[in-house]
Scaffold this motif. Structure first.
Motif, short mmCIF file in Angstrom:
data_model
loop_
_atom_site.label_atom_id
_atom_site.label_comp_id
_atom_site.label_asym_id
_atom_site.label_seq_id
_atom_site.Cartn_x
_atom_site.Cartn_y
_atom_site.Cartn_z
N GLU A 20 0.81 -1.22 0.00
CA GLU A 20 0.00 0.00 0.00
C GLU A 20 0.85 1.27 0.00
O GLU A 20 0.58 2.20 -0.76
N ARG A 24 0.89 4.07 -2.91
CA ARG A 24 0.61 5.48 -2.62
C ARG A 24 1.69 6.37 -3.22
O ARG A 24 1.41 7.42 -3.78
N ALA A 99 -12.11 4.22 -4.18
CA ALA A 99 -11.34 3.51 -3.15
C ALA A 99 -12.27 2.92 -2.09
O ALA A 99 -12.11 1.77 -1.67
N ARG A 100 -13.26 3.70 -1.66
CA ARG A 100 -14.21 3.22 -0.64
C ARG A 100 -15.04 2.06 -1.18
O ARG A 100 -15.28 1.07 -0.50
N ARG A 103 -12.57 -1.08 -1.32
CA ARG A 103 -12.02 -1.66 -0.10
C ARG A 103 -12.78 -1.32 1.17
O ARG A 103 -12.36 -1.69 2.26
N ALA A 106 -11.46 3.56 4.58
CA ALA A 106 -10.02 3.43 4.77
C ALA A 106 -9.58 4.05 6.10
O ALA A 106 -10.21 4.98 6.59
N GLU A 108 -6.91 5.79 6.57
CA GLU A 108 -6.26 7.08 6.32
C GLU A 108 -6.73 7.62 4.97
O GLU A 108 -7.33 6.88 4.19
N VAL A 110 -7.19 8.59 1.15
CA VAL A 110 -6.88 7.74 -0.01
C VAL A 110 -6.71 8.49 -1.32
O VAL A 110 -6.43 7.89 -2.35
N GLN A 140 -12.77 7.72 3.94
CA GLN A 140 -12.56 7.19 5.28
C GLN A 140 -13.84 6.78 6.01
O GLN A 140 -13.76 6.07 7.00
#
Length: 185
Positions: A20, A24, A99-100, A103, A106, A108, A110, A140
């Motif tokens: 990860e 990033r 992203a949400r 996965r 999160a 932190e 993203v 998040q």
């Protein structure tokens, strides 16, 4: 014209096959280069009435390519004195939503590609090292719609900026990739 759209940037994360933190770094640097190039193109190909007009073209460009609703909440800039303090709010960030969705919430922020893009655009604009940090991210938690970014000269962040600034170091990803290659061989 932006280098590529947010879906392309966001879709890069999964197939990278990296840890990860390494992913990033790649996305942040990719975003930085894109933002830097976009700012340079806007400066080169358009005649702006003021620096403020040029700076405000960046969020409009992001919005046009579908990044989300991009607003400059606070702007304190003076290119001649090297002053840069900008707060950007992105509502309905495509990067955060993707992203949400992929996965779940999160731990932190993203929006790595977007924070890199803002840093690159700001750096090209100011002619100095500008670092944006994402303080709030819609990725998040469910129901959160806005991401909040703050940009300053990199040197002004002090120790708080070190973990973020480290994402821009090429040697960090190069070392990780070399290690991963040795492990595979």
């Amino acid at each position: 014209m932006p280098s590529s759209g947010p879906r392309a940037w966001s879709a890069m994360r999964a197939p990278l096959g990296l840890a990860e933190h390494a992913a990033r770094g790649v996305l942040t640097r990719f975003g930085f280069q894109s933002g830097f190039q976009d700012a340079t193109r806007l400066r080169t190909y358009y005649d702006w009435d003021s620096d403020q007009e040029w700076l405000r073209a960046g969020p409009r460009l992001l919005q046009q390519v579908g990044t989300g609703k991009v607003e400059l909440e606070e702007v304190v800039v003076d290119r001649t004195r090297g002053v840069f303090r900008v707060v950007v709010v992105v509502t309905d960030s495509l990067e955060a939503a993707m992203a949400r969705d992929r996965r779940g919430p999160a731990p932190e922020p993203v929006c790595d590609r977007l924070v890199g893009w803002l840093s690159g655009f700001g750096s090209a604009f100011l002619g100095d090292d500008v670092l944006f940090i994402e303080h709030q991210c819609a990725g998040q938690e469910e129901g959160r719609r806005a991401c909040r970014f703050e940009g300053r000269l990199a040197a002004e962040w002090g120790e708080a900026g070190q973990p973020h600034h480290a994402l821009y170091r090429r040697d960090a990803i190069g070392e990780r990739l070399a290690t991963q290659d040795r492990e595979l061989l």
